[in-house]
Design a protein around this motif. Structure first.
Motif, PDB file in Angstrom:
ATOM      1  N   GLU A   1     -13.678   4.983  -0.449  1.00  0.00           N
ATOM      2  CA  GLU A   1     -13.551   5.621  -1.763  1.00  0.00           C
ATOM      3  C   GLU A   1     -12.116   6.131  -1.941  1.00  0.00           C
ATOM      4  OE1 GLU A   1     -15.314   9.418  -4.323  1.00  0.00           O
ATOM      5  OE2 GLU A   1     -16.275   8.818  -2.441  1.00  0.00           O
ATOM      6  N   LYS A   2     -11.400   5.495  -2.837  1.00  0.00           N
ATOM      7  CA  LYS A   2      -9.994   5.854  -3.052  1.00  0.00           C
ATOM      8  C   LYS A   2      -9.873   7.269  -3.599  1.00  0.00           C
ATOM      9  CE  LYS A   2      -6.205   4.834  -6.223  1.00  0.00           C
ATOM     10  NZ  LYS A   2      -5.718   3.962  -7.312  1.00  0.00           N
ATOM     11  N   LEU A   3      -8.991   8.061  -2.986  1.00  0.00           N
ATOM     12  CA  LEU A   3      -8.707   9.410  -3.466  1.00  0.00           C
ATOM     13  C   LEU A   3      -7.337   9.480  -4.130  1.00  0.00           C
ATOM     14  CD1 LEU A   3     -10.032  11.578  -0.464  1.00  0.00           C
ATOM     15  CD2 LEU A   3     -11.246  10.850  -2.533  1.00  0.00           C
TER      16      LEU A   3
ATOM     17  N   ILE B   1      -1.413   6.293   3.677  1.00  0.00           N
ATOM     18  CA  ILE B   1      -1.039   4.997   4.241  1.00  0.00           C
ATOM     19  C   ILE B   1       0.075   4.359   3.414  1.00  0.00           C
ATOM     20  CG2 ILE B   1      -1.843   2.691   4.847  1.00  0.00           C
ATOM     21  CD1 ILE B   1      -3.042   4.960   6.537  1.00  0.00           C
ATOM     22  N   ASN B   2       1.138   3.990   4.091  1.00  0.00           N
ATOM     23  CA  ASN B   2       2.220   3.209   3.484  1.00  0.00           C
ATOM     24  C   ASN B   2       2.431   1.971   4.359  1.00  0.00           C
ATOM     25  OD1 ASN B   2       3.566   4.869   1.157  1.00  0.00           O
ATOM     26  ND2 ASN B   2       3.169   6.363   2.796  1.00  0.00           N
ATOM     27  N   TRP B   3       2.264   0.797   3.737  1.00  0.00           N
ATOM     28  CA  TRP B   3       2.245  -0.433   4.530  1.00  0.00           C
ATOM     29  C   TRP B   3       2.560  -1.616   3.610  1.00  0.00           C
ATOM     30  CZ3 TRP B   3      -2.856  -2.871   6.770  1.00  0.00           C
ATOM     31  CH2 TRP B   3      -2.542  -3.852   7.715  1.00  0.00           C
ATOM     32  N   ILE B   4       3.408  -2.501   4.079  1.00  0.00           N
ATOM     33  CA  ILE B   4       3.723  -3.720   3.325  1.00  0.00           C
ATOM     34  C   ILE B   4       3.421  -4.936   4.198  1.00  0.00           C
ATOM     35  CG2 ILE B   4       5.528  -5.074   2.194  1.00  0.00           C
ATOM     36  CD1 ILE B   4       6.974  -2.479   1.552  1.00  0.00           C
ATOM     37  N   ILE B   5       2.616  -5.848   3.679  1.00  0.00           N
ATOM     38  CA  ILE B   5       2.345  -7.126   4.343  1.00  0.00           C
ATOM     39  C   ILE B   5       3.038  -8.213   3.539  1.00  0.00           C
ATOM     40  CG2 ILE B   5       0.562  -8.743   5.106  1.00  0.00           C
ATOM     41  CD1 ILE B   5      -1.403  -6.402   5.147  1.00  0.00           C
ATOM     42  N   GLU B   6       4.003  -8.865   4.159  1.00  0.00           N
ATOM     43  CA  GLU B   6       4.786  -9.880   3.464  1.00  0.00           C
ATOM     44  C   GLU B   6       4.221 -11.276   3.720  1.00  0.00           C
ATOM     45  OE1 GLU B   6       8.854  -9.516   4.599  1.00  0.00           O
ATOM     46  OE2 GLU B   6       8.978  -7.375   4.093  1.00  0.00           O
ATOM     47  N   PRO B   7       4.564 -12.237   2.845  1.00  0.00           N
ATOM     48  CA  PRO B   7       4.129 -13.621   3.089  1.00  0.00           C
ATOM     49  C   PRO B   7       4.591 -14.088   4.470  1.00  0.00           C
ATOM     50  CG  PRO B   7       5.065 -13.404   0.891  1.00  0.00           C
ATOM     51  CD  PRO B   7       5.330 -12.106   1.602  1.00  0.00           C
TER      52      PRO B   7
ATOM     53  N   ILE C   1       0.867  -1.180   0.000  1.00  0.00           N
ATOM     54  CA  ILE C   1       0.000   0.000   0.000  1.00  0.00           C
ATOM     55  C   ILE C   1       0.900   1.225   0.000  1.00  0.00           C
ATOM     56  CG2 ILE C   1      -1.841   1.218   1.220  1.00  0.00           C
ATOM     57  CD1 ILE C   1      -2.592  -1.397   2.548  1.00  0.00           C
ATOM     58  N   GLU C   2       0.730   2.085  -1.006  1.00  0.00           N
ATOM     59  CA  GLU C   2       1.611   3.240  -1.166  1.00  0.00           C
ATOM     60  C   GLU C   2       0.807   4.533  -1.218  1.00  0.00           C
ATOM     61  OE1 GLU C   2       5.515   2.248  -3.562  1.00  0.00           O
ATOM     62  OE2 GLU C   2       3.782   1.630  -4.750  1.00  0.00           O
ATOM     63  N   ASN C   3       1.128   5.444  -0.293  1.00  0.00           N
ATOM     64  CA  ASN C   3       0.554   6.803  -0.286  1.00  0.00           C
ATOM     65  C   ASN C   3      -0.964   6.772  -0.492  1.00  0.00           C
ATOM     66  OD1 ASN C   3       3.204   7.881  -0.072  1.00  0.00           O
ATOM     67  ND2 ASN C   3       3.454   7.654  -2.286  1.00  0.00           N
ATOM     68  N   TYR C   4      -1.634   5.856   0.190  1.00  0.00           N
ATOM     69  CA  TYR C   4      -3.054   5.597  -0.071  1.00  0.00           C
ATOM     70  C   TYR C   4      -3.927   6.476   0.826  1.00  0.00           C
ATOM     71  CZ  TYR C   4      -7.081   2.796  -1.506  1.00  0.00           C
ATOM     72  OH  TYR C   4      -8.264   2.365  -2.049  1.00  0.00           O
ATOM     73  N   THR C   5      -4.868   7.165   0.197  1.00  0.00           N
ATOM     74  CA  THR C   5      -5.843   7.987   0.913  1.00  0.00           C
ATOM     75  C   THR C   5      -7.236   7.585   0.450  1.00  0.00           C
ATOM     76  OG1 THR C   5      -4.321   9.860   1.176  1.00  0.00           O
ATOM     77  CG2 THR C   5      -6.684  10.347   1.313  1.00  0.00           C
ATOM     78  N   ALA C   6      -8.145   7.374   1.416  1.00  0.00           N
ATOM     79  CA  ALA C   6      -9.508   6.958   1.070  1.00  0.00           C
ATOM     80  C   ALA C   6     -10.496   7.581   2.041  1.00  0.00           C
ATOM     81  CB  ALA C   6      -9.635   5.434   1.100  1.00  0.00           C
ATOM     82  N   GLU C   7     -11.676   7.893   1.521  1.00  0.00           N
ATOM     83  CA  GLU C   7     -12.752   8.454   2.338  1.00  0.00           C
ATOM     84  C   GLU C   7     -13.731   7.362   2.741  1.00  0.00           C
ATOM     85  OE1 GLU C   7     -13.378  13.132   1.075  1.00  0.00           O
ATOM     86  OE2 GLU C   7     -14.662  11.596   0.177  1.00  0.00           O
ATOM     87  N   PHE C   8     -14.244   7.472   3.968  1.00  0.00           N
ATOM     88  CA  PHE C   8     -15.303   6.602   4.467  1.00  0.00           C
ATOM     89  C   PHE C   8     -16.440   7.505   4.923  1.00  0.00           C
ATOM     90  CE2 PHE C   8     -11.555   4.079   4.557  1.00  0.00           C
ATOM     91  CZ  PHE C   8     -11.962   2.765   4.395  1.00  0.00           C
ATOM     92  N   GLY C   9     -17.423   7.696   4.039  1.00  0.00           N
ATOM     93  CA  GLY C   9     -18.476   8.657   4.344  1.00  0.00           C
ATOM     94  C   GLY C   9     -17.932  10.070   4.283  1.00  0.00           C
ATOM     95  N   GLU C  10     -18.663  10.977   4.915  1.00  0.00           N
ATOM     96  CA  GLU C  10     -18.283  12.390   4.860  1.00  0.00           C
ATOM     97  C   GLU C  10     -17.363  12.799   6.007  1.00  0.00           C
ATOM     98  OE1 GLU C  10     -21.868  14.622   4.809  1.00  0.00           O
ATOM     99  OE2 GLU C  10     -22.583  13.792   2.912  1.00  0.00           O
ATOM    100  N   SER C  11     -17.260  11.936   7.041  1.00  0.00           N
ATOM    101  CA  SER C  11     -16.613  12.408   8.262  1.00  0.00           C
ATOM    102  C   SER C  11     -15.278  11.761   8.565  1.00  0.00           C
ATOM    103  CB  SER C  11     -17.550  12.177   9.453  1.00  0.00           C
ATOM    104  OG  SER C  11     -17.808  10.795   9.605  1.00  0.00           O
TER     105      SER C  11
END
Length: 479
Positions: A54-56, A22-28, A6-16
């Motif tokens: 909703e991905k921004l 978000i930067n995150w790596i989940i490895e095997p 996950i790289e530089n991820y921004t997402a909205e959940f509703g209006e609030s």
């Protein structure tokens, strides 16, 4: 499994609420716990792995084809789907809902990896044989939780996300689930959302900590110093609590102090041939605080709903509450005026779009939503509760845009706001982080020790005992 990146991820959940950068790596072979305070973004962080929000901006790569998410929100959606079947019935025939067996096998038709052998093994392990033909929506909160967990695992996902998997489960079921997850760690990576550090399974390798919609720390369990620092952060203590006063202008009629608040005699409840309660009796005297315990499916919530009048079989049983014998013309509102109540079922039902402040005020009126003009005194009391909960800056925010844990906190305040004669707390700490759980336990302790309110408290966690509770009632699950 490949790395999930996950790289530089921004997402909205509703209006609030927005999850940011978000930067995150989940490895095997990694198994993660996501933790943080209520409303910090724990569930949102896990949910983006299942396509929610909703991905921004930013990107997610490496996700497996099949991701299974089990959460309170998903559980509520499934219950809601079942309830809506009544709306589509014709000829005034009320649907019995989908049998448990069909719910468990929903993924079988379009999933070649569906593990029928594992399903039968888990049905036996969790002793579900007797309820396979029962309607899913008639199960207890803990039982529906088990069904969803099993359904997720037998679908053989490439990633399983479990949001508070142990909440709502009795001690034996928690142990079985822990063993089950342990047996699956070599075949499926797991991401768990947990409020309680003491529930962290031994197989967890990494911890992610969220705050205000951002991922602040990722810790390898083997890094002792970093792990201990994070543990310390999550175990702050709450002291010097004061329960806000109430609005005394509309108190219900005084009760006869010689009468018990509740008297249940030889209670019997059954659904068809399946008995839930058989011959239970219980007398609750004023200011006699009780803890109600028992395994999932033993009838705890059913027994409480008989007291509140929310169970249809309350009129076919010998029930005396607040000076009234049920079935003699009393209204449900005459009963509810003496009761404050919080439960998972109430939280599922409380879906109206009103402000955070008005949710608390609705406790004065025993309503879901606001249909009566509030007084200045009620607004003042509600604001005192919001300050206590650390939500004073969110008084006008819509309730349905809050996290599950923050919603639960508000419903606890709603239950307590009128200082009821009887306060019924059905697993009040479910979904709360450590800090807010300590806050709620301290409030319950305060009420038990210094008010005229009688408390009935349901919980599955031995560490969440209330020293002011001296009476205990144990239910056993009927065969």
């Amino acid at each position: 499994m490949n790395n999930i990146v996950i790289e530089n991820y921004t997402a909205e959940f509703g209006e609030s609420f927005t999850l940011r950068d978000i930067n995150w790596i989940i490895e095997p072979n990694q198994h993660w716990v996501i933790t943080g305070t209520n409303g910090s973004g724990k569930s949102a962080l896990s949910a983006i792995l299942a396509g929610a929000g909703e991905k921004l901006s930013g990107s997610i790569s490496g996700l497996p084809e099949r991701v299974e998410l089990v959460s309170f929100e998903a559980q509520a959606e499934l219950i809601d789907r079942e309830l809506k079947k009544d709306d589509t019935d014709i000829m005034d025939v009320i649907s019995e809902g989908t049998p448990v067996r069909e719910i468990l096998e929903e993924g079988k038709a379009d999933n070649p990896d569906f593990d029928a052998d594992l399903l039968e093994e888990l049905i036996k392990k969790f002793k579900l044989e007797s309820m396979l033909e029962r309607s899913f929506r008639k199960l207890s909160t803990g039982e529906t939780r088990k069904i969803m967990l099993i359904r997720a695992l037998v679908n053989k996902p490439g990633l399983v996300i479990l949001d508070e998997p142990f909440d709502g489960l009795d001690v034996d079921s928690m142990t079985m689930l822990n063993e089950l997850l342990q047996s699956q760690i070599d075949t499926v990576p797991m991401v768990l959302v947990l409020n309680r550090f003491d529930e962290m399974p031994d197989f967890i390798t990494h911890v992610a900590y969220t705050d205000k919609g951002q991922l602040h720390h990722t810790v390898d369990i083997k890094d002792e110093q970093a792990y201990n620092d994070l543990y310390q952060l999550l175990h702050l203590k709450t002291t010097n609590l004061e329960v806000p006063e109430t609005d005394d202008s509309d108190r219900p009629p005084a009760l006869n102090p010689e009468d018990p608040l509740v008297k249940l005699t030889d209670i019997k409840v059954a659904y068809g041939d399946s008995k839930v309660l058989d011959g239970e009796s219980w007398v609750i005297e004023p200011r006699q605080h009780w803890q109600l315990s028992g395994p999932n499916g033993s009838g705890k919530t059913c027994l409480l709903n008989l007291i509140t009048g929310d169970h249809p079989q309350c009129y076919t049983n010998d029930i005396f509450v607040f000076g009234m014998q049920r079935g003699n013309g009393e209204t449900i509102w005459q009963i509810k005026q003496y009761i404050g109540y919080v439960s998972t079922a109430l939280q599922w039902e409380y879906r109206v779009s009103i402000s955070v402040r008005n949710v608390i005020i609705s406790g004065f009126h025993d309503s879901i939503g606001m249909y009566t003009k509030s007084s200045d005194r009620q607004k003042k009391v509600a604001d005192q509760w919001l300050k206590l909960l650390g939500m004073e800056d969110r008084a006008d925010q819509p309730y349905n845009q809050l996290s599950f844990g923050d919603q639960r906190l508000l419903l606890i305040a709603r239950a307590m706001v009128k200082h009821p004669t009887l306060l019924i707390l059905d697993e009040p700490c479910l979904g709360l982080d450590d800090i807010n759980r300590q806050l709620v336990l301290a409030l319950i302790e305060k009420i038990c020790n210094s008010s005229d309110t009688t408390v009935i408290y349901v919980n599955h966690h031995a560490e969440d005992q209330i020293s002011g509770i001296k009476q205990f009632k144990q239910l056993e699950k009927l065969a």
